[in-house]
Design an enzyme around this catalytic site. Structure first.
Site, PDB file in Angstrom:
ATOM      1  N   ASP A   1      28.842  -7.444 -24.083  1.00 47.87           N
ATOM      2  CA  ASP A   1      29.348  -7.456 -25.462  1.00 47.87           C
ATOM      3  C   ASP A   1      30.856  -7.319 -25.352  1.00 47.87           C
ATOM      4  OD1 ASP A   1      26.855  -7.668 -26.579  1.00 47.87           O
ATOM      5  OD2 ASP A   1      26.889  -5.733 -27.603  1.00 47.87           O
TER       6      ASP A   1
ATOM      7  N   ASP B   1       8.905  -5.605  -7.486  1.00 47.11           N
ATOM      8  CA  ASP B   1       8.922  -4.151  -7.323  1.00 47.11           C
ATOM      9  C   ASP B   1       9.222  -3.367  -8.597  1.00 47.11           C
ATOM     10  OD1 ASP B   1       8.140  -3.889  -4.668  1.00 47.11           O
ATOM     11  OD2 ASP B   1      10.158  -4.163  -3.882  1.00 47.11           O
TER      12      ASP B   1
ATOM     13  N   GLY C   1       7.797   1.777  -1.105  1.00 52.11           N
ATOM     14  CA  GLY C   1       7.025   1.670   0.129  1.00 52.11           C
ATOM     15  C   GLY C   1       7.949   1.679   1.323  1.00 52.11           C
TER      16      GLY C   1
ATOM     17  N   HIS D   1      14.650 -11.300  -0.519  1.00 55.43           N
ATOM     18  CA  HIS D   1      14.763 -10.296  -1.583  1.00 55.43           C
ATOM     19  C   HIS D   1      15.603 -10.908  -2.705  1.00 55.43           C
ATOM     20  CE1 HIS D   1      13.744  -6.918   1.214  1.00 55.43           C
ATOM     21  NE2 HIS D   1      14.356  -7.685   2.091  1.00 55.43           N
TER      22      HIS D   1
ATOM     23  N   GLY E   1       7.956   0.091 -10.014  1.00 60.02           N
ATOM     24  CA  GLY E   1       8.982   0.865 -10.711  1.00 60.02           C
ATOM     25  C   GLY E   1      10.076   1.312  -9.763  1.00 60.02           C
TER      26      GLY E   1
ATOM     27  N   THR F   1       9.859   5.164  -7.879  1.00 64.05           N
ATOM     28  CA  THR F   1       9.875   5.278  -6.416  1.00 64.05           C
ATOM     29  C   THR F   1      11.225   5.769  -5.874  1.00 64.05           C
ATOM     30  OG1 THR F   1      10.522   2.967  -6.198  1.00 64.05           O
ATOM     31  CG2 THR F   1       8.170   3.422  -6.158  1.00 64.05           C
TER      32      THR F   1
ATOM     33  N   ASP G   1      23.739  -7.509 -20.488  1.00 68.31           N
ATOM     34  CA  ASP G   1      23.968  -7.797 -21.905  1.00 68.31           C
ATOM     35  C   ASP G   1      25.433  -7.501 -22.198  1.00 68.31           C
ATOM     36  OD1 ASP G   1      24.072  -8.013 -24.618  1.00 68.31           O
ATOM     37  OD2 ASP G   1      22.325  -6.743 -25.012  1.00 68.31           O
TER      38      ASP G   1
ATOM     39  N   TYR H   1       6.071  -9.277  -3.717  1.00 65.31           N
ATOM     40  CA  TYR H   1       6.244  -8.115  -4.588  1.00 65.31           C
ATOM     41  C   TYR H   1       7.192  -8.375  -5.751  1.00 65.31           C
ATOM     42  CZ  TYR H   1       4.218  -5.865  -0.514  1.00 65.31           C
ATOM     43  OH  TYR H   1       3.401  -5.536   0.521  1.00 65.31           O
TER      44      TYR H   1
ATOM     45  N   TYR I   1      10.553  -0.364   2.052  1.00 68.96           N
ATOM     46  CA  TYR I   1      11.960  -0.721   1.857  1.00 68.96           C
ATOM     47  C   TYR I   1      12.703   0.285   0.991  1.00 68.96           C
ATOM     48  CZ  TYR I   1      13.371  -5.140   3.900  1.00 68.96           C
ATOM     49  OH  TYR I   1      13.787  -6.099   4.768  1.00 68.96           O
TER      50      TYR I   1
END
Lengths: 549, 549
Positions: B359, B203, B289, B350, B208, B212, B357, B201, B291
């Site tokens: 800065d 995910d 699902g 997993h 998404g 989920t 990002d 997967y 998990y």
């Protein structure tokens, strides 16, 4: 261990030594401005044998109780604590100024300006009906499904004994661990300079984690509703003394989740189940000179034991002529970062070695390394080319159980009772789950590493032996490395289906930075002992959620 | 991403397929007993291109909402979700019983016996004056010295933007991170079997993490005084929909210590100073699902950001003819542990890859690897044989910043602003501090690993590019691995003194055990972003202790 009397004697001898006064005056200090500490001398070869010596180094306490930030760099005394004389005095640091180190007083009462942070409203952990644990006979802690004996120890700090967990099916207490404690704490500094090379502390065996554990500060070191336990120890002359409120026990609720599951609506199940996590913590904090080590043993209802070591307190800084990084040779700047004007934060490591005498259901236990190994599929077998397989390897002798952790050669490390099987036939066990860690990189023949050879691996397993409690040997002070865990393990004894002891070393590399000045925000790391087929199923499946009042 | 409509279509097509009914009846089930899920199909070579397909696998929900524990093993359908037809149906599992799996209903209302644990008294985090944070414009969170934008995101779940920290000297907000989020979540299962090989997967990109993430359960998922934030997302047809109470924000007080120091009495200073730690947490929980993934972004007043991922929910189990371990071939027993009768907990990993990002004070940042290297002393230089030295290596291009973590080749990983210097001349920076971790060991050319090649290293640094947000590529579903972080990084672009993005992957190996059945106690791991010479000194030196009322 060194006693407080040894330390007092060393300080008296040093402070009355005339050369010290001259060195102080040369730096513009009066004798009363000088505070000294007693680093252990270590052991660096046969020429040093036959005398009980200690090093003494000094600092300026002018205008601050945080003298650690103001070293009289280059000044080192060696004191014979039996003969009560200074056997060596060197002062090579006349050119190095004592760091001014303004604003180092960390006591709240002396803070003039407030913290420039939007205020945080009062927040506390509340238990209207009081705590849920009991302490019987002053030592036996009972909480939820746990029961263990808790003891303050002059050397180890805190000892957990006979930790038992109720079986989730029968309610009967089952043995998990016979004894668990921090056996040694090795702190090598990374500077070969004549005033620094010997700094390779073995804090438990040299100074004592309990002997240096001061009273915990209610509400600041431990939350409301904590139970405090004293340490009762022996002085050098046998007189008992009390370390009041040395250990605290409390229930911890951090807003974490014990288990949960939600269903997405597509299958027609409208489920939102979650359980909050409440745990029990036993805590102490050793103040071994400049450093503070906070030890937490945390017990969870799902059977997990979470052991955390948090570091705070003061850096050992080295005086330098440089005020700013630009003035420093680039090599020096990289290796010893400037943390304040004229003060370098010397690189160092911390290694805490735990003695974990696991007794899963009984004493006949076996160490199993479950290796995760990459397998390749055969041509045509599967659209997949590779997958992992778990391969169980039973450690027959100590050789099989000396382990350096590797991210790309992963294993699960289990202690199982081969005679105790679940209804499915899985052996009851616990695994040790490392978290963040660091390894000692020193040469194995370097004297400090030889003495602390128990840090050569992260995991070892030995057969139980009552003389093998202290990873650096029973007599650690000026030890030569001939009675360490590494020496014992080299005998390669049988460990299968025996009463075995698991040893785990938790390490930290510390490259100091300005945030560590003048007192360090806590840095922590941890490991876990976690049930593996110890229970028939999730032991807290039936736990109740919290409902709105 | 797949939409909920795609999933609904696939389930409708599958559930009305006659062969499925036959398979159900063969196993003694009526059609209404069957619940199906839609594993992604992955991509396994050119022959699979040109169709939007999804797998469907089914379970028995007889007597339990925890159908995951009752697979119709061996039954797999491939559904074309555009043409709405089953393009492939296989059922090779007729001999394998549906696990009986009694006692799997985890809903509290259906627990008949109470938990066999001594009750825990009520415990809660209380704030008599209310919480100390504010949320402006529905998204801008302000607390203590922190300010950041918090957003629910259909794909990433939760996005932290423009995280700024007040300077401890001036009070002026300073930039720390432009944007941080979980960019992808890769979960490869370790079974080459035809009904299992495709389970790899991704995910975030496939289902998404926000899509989920169901409503959090007050007091159980988040403590009292939490602020809840909705997610507002787009349906497949553009209609907006709301995920109510998807994120919670709360102040966390766990009884931990922010900094402390005690003095042992020998030097005449009677000092016991400690400061409690209060932090701010933003949390969400995705239920992809079976998990559940709980994401915590925790902000500390000392500038540290602690990112934790906790896993709970249900295992994916594989049906087997074996009831007990003794009946299993030893290889099978080792690789797929029996977690209940006829149910194997399949090994899996997993990997959560974070887009960070950073800065630091501005966009012109540099990635510095500070290597800790063993140096040997010269003969006669010192009684020590070895010590560590820190060597700073600036990453000039992407090649220099692809990092696999090694315990015996340690480094500190800093993002610095070379133009912003402390008064001592140290560049302002943050370091990423890994905690426990696991690496993907799959073959780099294995299709799942090719698509999730962002897990080939734990750390990467790329120059900012607006098209490089999603580590597995913008279009992840059935992707071929031609638009991943590994592909971007292979361009080896310049990254020194640029707007750079740090990528970190947090991994877990999971060998299931009986405790994971029928719902798993949470397992968590974390990493930290920690200031390094960002402040002139400890920014919370002046923090007040808590005093007894």
């Amino acid at each position: 261990m060194l006693t407080m009397n040894d330390i007092s004697v060393a300080l008296e001898v040093a402070l009355s030594y005339k050369e010290l006064n001259r060195s102080a005056v040369k730096r513009g200090l009066s004798p009363s401005d000088v505070t000294c500490v007693t680093p252990s001398a270590g052991w660096f070869g046969p020429s040093e044998e036959g005398r009980r010596v200690i090093k003494v180094q000094c600092f300026s306490n002018q205008g601050t109780p945080n003298f650690y930030m103001r070293p009289l760099e280059g000044l080192t005394m060696t004191v014979d604590i039996d003969k009560k004389v200074v056997v060596k005095f060197t002062d090579t640091g006349g050119e190095i100024p004592v760091p001014k180190a303004t604003g180092t007083d960390y006591r709240f009462k002396n803070q003039k300006e407030p913290l420039k942070i939007k205020a945080i409203n009062p927040i506390s952990i509340e238990q209207p009906l009081g705590p849920s644990f009991t302490v019987e006979d002053g030592h036996v802690v009972k909480w939820a499904n746990w029961e263990f004996h808790l003891k303050a120890d002059q050397r180890a700090g805190m000892v957990i004994s006979r930790a038992m967990l109720s079986d989730s099916e029968t309610g009967v207490p089952r043995s998990v661990m016979y004894k668990g404690f921090s056996s040694e704490l090795f702190v090598p500094y990374m500077d070969p300079d004549e005033n620094w090379y010997f700094k390779s502390y073995m804090d438990a065996g040299e100074f004592g984690m309990g002997a240096t554990a001061m009273s915990l500060v209610p509400l600041n070191d431990c939350p409301r509703n904590s139970y405090y336990m004293d340490g009762i120890f022996a002085s050098w002359d046998g007189t008992p003394f009390v370390q009041p409120n040395m250990i605290c026990v409390f229930e911890r609720y951090a807003g974490d989740i014990s288990w949960r599951h939600s269903e997405i609506p597509v299958n027609g199940f409208d489920i939102r189940e979650a359980r909050p996590k409440v745990t029990l913590v036993a805590r102490m904090a050793a103040s071994v000179g400049n450093y503070d080590y906070i030890f937490d043993w945390e017990f969870q209802t799902d059977g997990l034991i979470h052991v955390t070591v948090a570091l705070s307190g003061m850096l050992m800084v080295k005086g330098t002529t440089h005020q700013t990084v630009d003035q420093m040779p680039s090599q020096e700047a990289a290796s010893g970062p400037l943390v304040s004007e004229n003060a370098i934060g010397v690189l160092h490591d911390h290694f805490i070695t735990f003695h974990l005498d696991m007794d899963i259901d009984d004493t006949n236990n076996t160490f199993v390394k479950v290796d995760l190994v990459k397998e390749r599929t055969l041509p045509g077998q599967s659209p997949r080319k590779s997958y992992l397989k778990a391969k169980r390897n039973i450690a027959k002798t100590e050789d099989d159980a000396r382990i350096q952790l590797k991210l790309y050669e992963p294993s699960e490390f289990q202690v199982i009772n081969p005679s105790r099987r679940s209804r499915l036939g899985n052996p009851a066990g616990y695994k040790i789950v490392p978290g963040g860690n660091a390894a000692s990189l020193l040469d194995h023949l370097d004297p400090p590493q030889l003495r602390s050879a128990f840090t050569n691996n992260q995991i070892w397993v030995t057969p139980y032996n009552r003389n093998e409690q202290w990873a650096g040997g029973l007599f650690t002070y000026q030890s030569k490395g001939d009675d360490t865990l590494a020496v014992w393990s080299a005998r390669n004894r049988a460990i299968e289906n025996k009463d075995i002891v698991l040893w785990y070393t938790l390490g930290f590399h510390h490259i100091p930075c300005q945030e560590d000045f003048p007192v360090m925000p806590t840095v922590s790391s941890s490991f876990q002992l976690k049930p593996v087929n110890f229970f028939e199923s999730n032991p807290i499946l039936k736990a109740a959620p919290v409902f709105e009042k």
